[in-house]
Design a protein around this motif. Structure first.
Motif, PDB file in Angstrom:
ATOM      1  N   ALA A 146     -36.283 -20.622 -15.569  1.00 18.37           N
ATOM      2  CA  ALA A 146     -34.643 -19.518 -15.685  1.00 18.37           C
ATOM      3  C   ALA A 146     -35.342 -18.603 -14.613  1.00 18.37           C
ATOM      4  O   ALA A 146     -34.057 -18.281 -14.175  1.00 18.37           O
ATOM      5  CB  ALA A 146     -34.784 -19.663 -16.924  1.00 18.37           C
ATOM      6  N   SER A 147     -36.270 -18.492 -14.063  1.00 16.32           N
ATOM      7  CA  SER A 147     -36.397 -17.033 -12.896  1.00 16.32           C
ATOM      8  C   SER A 147     -36.057 -17.857 -11.437  1.00 16.32           C
ATOM      9  O   SER A 147     -36.325 -17.104 -10.607  1.00 16.32           O
ATOM     10  CB  SER A 147     -37.483 -16.503 -12.920  1.00 16.32           C
ATOM     11  OG  SER A 147     -38.187 -17.594 -12.045  1.00 16.32           O
ATOM     12  N   CYS A 149     -33.672 -20.470 -10.504  1.00 18.29           N
ATOM     13  CA  CYS A 149     -32.101 -20.571 -10.836  1.00 18.29           C
ATOM     14  C   CYS A 149     -31.636 -19.772 -11.843  1.00 18.29           C
ATOM     15  O   CYS A 149     -31.749 -19.138 -12.554  1.00 18.29           O
ATOM     16  CB  CYS A 149     -32.258 -22.278 -11.904  1.00 18.29           C
ATOM     17  SG  CYS A 149     -32.673 -22.384 -13.364  1.00 18.29           S
ATOM     18  N   THR A 150     -29.604 -20.396 -12.352  1.00 19.23           N
ATOM     19  CA  THR A 150     -29.023 -19.478 -13.074  1.00 19.23           C
ATOM     20  C   THR A 150     -27.450 -21.060 -14.018  1.00 19.23           C
ATOM     21  O   THR A 150     -27.244 -21.537 -12.877  1.00 19.23           O
ATOM     22  CB  THR A 150     -27.876 -18.783 -12.121  1.00 19.23           C
ATOM     23  OG1 THR A 150     -27.325 -19.470 -10.842  1.00 19.23           O
ATOM     24  CG2 THR A 150     -28.876 -17.163 -11.899  1.00 19.23           C
ATOM     25  N   GLY A 155     -27.348 -16.335 -19.699  1.00 18.72           N
ATOM     26  CA  GLY A 155     -27.415 -15.395 -18.960  1.00 18.72           C
ATOM     27  C   GLY A 155     -28.680 -14.113 -19.266  1.00 18.72           C
ATOM     28  O   GLY A 155     -29.495 -13.495 -18.140  1.00 18.72           O
ATOM     29  N   HIS A 158     -32.617 -15.325 -18.186  1.00 17.34           N
ATOM     30  CA  HIS A 158     -32.439 -15.904 -16.574  1.00 17.34           C
ATOM     31  C   HIS A 158     -32.559 -14.388 -15.648  1.00 17.34           C
ATOM     32  O   HIS A 158     -33.374 -14.875 -15.332  1.00 17.34           O
ATOM     33  CB  HIS A 158     -31.362 -15.762 -16.012  1.00 17.34           C
ATOM     34  CG  HIS A 158     -31.383 -17.669 -16.444  1.00 17.34           C
ATOM     35  ND1 HIS A 158     -31.689 -18.966 -15.753  1.00 17.34           N
ATOM     36  CD2 HIS A 158     -30.138 -18.822 -17.665  1.00 17.34           C
ATOM     37  CE1 HIS A 158     -31.445 -19.972 -15.976  1.00 17.34           C
ATOM     38  NE2 HIS A 158     -30.904 -20.306 -16.920  1.00 17.34           N
ATOM     39  N   MET A 159     -31.963 -13.369 -16.303  1.00 15.19           N
ATOM     40  CA  MET A 159     -32.078 -12.013 -15.616  1.00 15.19           C
ATOM     41  C   MET A 159     -33.109 -11.747 -16.013  1.00 15.19           C
ATOM     42  O   MET A 159     -34.165 -10.909 -15.426  1.00 15.19           O
ATOM     43  CB  MET A 159     -30.637 -11.182 -16.559  1.00 15.19           C
ATOM     44  CG  MET A 159     -31.351  -9.414 -15.831  1.00 15.19           C
ATOM     45  SD  MET A 159     -29.889  -8.199 -16.284  1.00 15.19           S
ATOM     46  CE  MET A 159     -31.054  -8.479 -18.013  1.00 15.19           C
ATOM     47  N   HIS A 162     -36.263 -14.083 -13.646  1.00 16.88           N
ATOM     48  CA  HIS A 162     -35.532 -13.540 -12.729  1.00 16.88           C
ATOM     49  C   HIS A 162     -36.881 -11.905 -12.210  1.00 16.88           C
ATOM     50  O   HIS A 162     -37.221 -12.239 -11.326  1.00 16.88           O
ATOM     51  CB  HIS A 162     -34.244 -13.344 -11.804  1.00 16.88           C
ATOM     52  CG  HIS A 162     -33.961 -14.250 -11.321  1.00 16.88           C
ATOM     53  ND1 HIS A 162     -32.903 -14.938  -9.740  1.00 16.88           N
ATOM     54  CD2 HIS A 162     -33.323 -15.427 -12.565  1.00 16.88           C
ATOM     55  CE1 HIS A 162     -32.654 -16.061 -11.042  1.00 16.88           C
ATOM     56  NE2 HIS A 162     -32.663 -16.279 -11.795  1.00 16.88           N
ATOM     57  N   ARG A 266     -30.502 -24.199  -6.120  1.00 17.98           N
ATOM     58  CA  ARG A 266     -29.593 -22.506  -5.351  1.00 17.98           C
ATOM     59  C   ARG A 266     -30.730 -22.028  -4.749  1.00 17.98           C
ATOM     60  O   ARG A 266     -29.913 -21.421  -3.783  1.00 17.98           O
ATOM     61  CB  ARG A 266     -30.490 -22.148  -6.882  1.00 17.98           C
ATOM     62  CG  ARG A 266     -30.364 -20.354  -6.650  1.00 17.98           C
ATOM     63  CD  ARG A 266     -30.926 -19.809  -8.288  1.00 17.98           C
ATOM     64  NE  ARG A 266     -30.164 -18.058  -7.753  1.00 17.98           N
ATOM     65  CZ  ARG A 266     -31.703 -17.287  -7.658  1.00 17.98           C
ATOM     66  NH1 ARG A 266     -32.542 -17.555  -7.082  1.00 17.98           N
ATOM     67  NH2 ARG A 266     -31.039 -16.296  -7.338  1.00 17.98           N
ATOM     68  N   PRO A 276     -22.717 -20.341  -5.968  1.00 16.30           N
ATOM     69  CA  PRO A 276     -23.373 -21.118  -6.841  1.00 16.30           C
ATOM     70  C   PRO A 276     -23.072 -22.623  -7.088  1.00 16.30           C
ATOM     71  O   PRO A 276     -21.732 -22.671  -7.714  1.00 16.30           O
ATOM     72  CB  PRO A 276     -23.904 -20.376  -7.814  1.00 16.30           C
ATOM     73  CG  PRO A 276     -23.357 -18.964  -7.081  1.00 16.30           C
ATOM     74  CD  PRO A 276     -22.123 -19.015  -6.367  1.00 16.30           C
TER      75      PRO A 276
END
Length: 283
Positions: A146-147, A149-150, A155, A158-159, A162, A266, A276
């Motif tokens: 998840a780091s 792509c989004t 959300g 993912h945040m 990342h 990505r 995106p």
């Protein structure tokens, strides 16, 4: 490069289940002392017994990775008991989903507290100890594919992931310059059959989800179904062991894995400066 693990000490957070427990077991199989840290006392006790049965010394330390003083106590307990720490796995993680504009400040706070601050506290308290030791050490921070792509309706997760990857890359650069005896890896798993879909069992009361939305329920059902028949966490422990041996930073799925295809999409978006692309993994 760390080749001989016997007699050295590994500390793993989120160690009572999932990837963390498999990490504890694979380190034990190499003859390491193991410190298992988790917020769940009963599961932690069971995990310690399981690891100790492999013939090594293992202790459990109840730890809230989102609290700096708790991680400081974990570091002290580890050093007090075993004298030093050579491997640290900042592995604890939680998940919740939904539409970003419907999710609460408490949703953000909970995931940031565990997924980001858990790593931050681990770095702040264990790196100085490792520098003081002057021996070969290795830090593994658990992020996620998840780091790279989004995707919608996850959300916050993912945040935080990342952030975990970026923090790990910065740590890699800094230690390479200032303390090269300490290596760094970032574990980026694809879907794994762990208990992350039920991580709300450990959500603090003060951050409780008071009014779950329909989209939240749908996203949690989706992650439950997706992880149910996914990769066994032992496979991730084996990847981590190989990465420590080879001083590999990015611990990724095989190149043909659907998540790698999504990540590549990505990167292509960035390269071409296009908007995106919605390219969920074909799983």
């Amino acid at each position: 490069m760390m080749e001989d693990f016997s007699g050295k000490t590994a500390v793993i957070t989120g160690a009572a289940s999932g990837i963390g427990l498999e990490l504890a077991k694979i380190f034990a199989e190499q003859g390491m002392n193991v410190v298992l840290a988790d917020i769940e006392q009963q599961r932690l006790d069971e995990a310690v017994a399981e690891v100790a049965a492999l013939g090594v010394e293992a202790i459990g330390v109840v730890t809230d990775v989102g609290a700096g003083e708790s991680v400081a106590a974990l570091c002290k307990a580890s050093v007090d008991h075993f004298g030093s720490v050579q491997v640290l796995c900042n592995n604890a993680g939680v998940y919740t989903g939904g539409q970003l504009w419907e999710q609460t400040e408490d949703d953000f706070e909970w995931l940031m507290r565990v997924n980001q601050w858990g790593i931050i506290h681990g770095i702040r308290h264990f790196v100085p100890q490792m520098i003081k030791q002057s021996d070969d050490c290795h830090i593994v921070n658990t992020s996620s594919m998840a780091s790279m792509c989004t995707l919608p309706f996850a959300g916050i997760y993912h945040m935080t992931k990342h952030a975990a990857l970026a923090l790990s890359e910065c740590l890699f650069h800094e230690l390479s310059m200032m303390a090269p005896q300490i290596s760094v890896s970032c574990l980026c798993p694809e879907l794994v059959n762990t208990g992350i879909a039920t991580s709300a069992r450990n959500r603090p009361d003060e951050l409780a989800d008071q009014n779950p939305t329909e989209m939240h329920a749908m996203s949690m059902a989706a992650i439950t179904d997706a992880t149910a028949n996914s990769l066994h966490p032992r496979a991730l422990a084996e990847r981590v062991l190989a990465a420590i041996r080879n001083k590999t930073f990015y611990i990724l799925p095989p190149q043909d894995n659907p998540w790698m295809v999504t990540a590549a999409s990505r990167l292509e978006d960035l390269k071409l400066r296009r908007n995106p692309t919605f390219a969920p993994p074909a799983i």
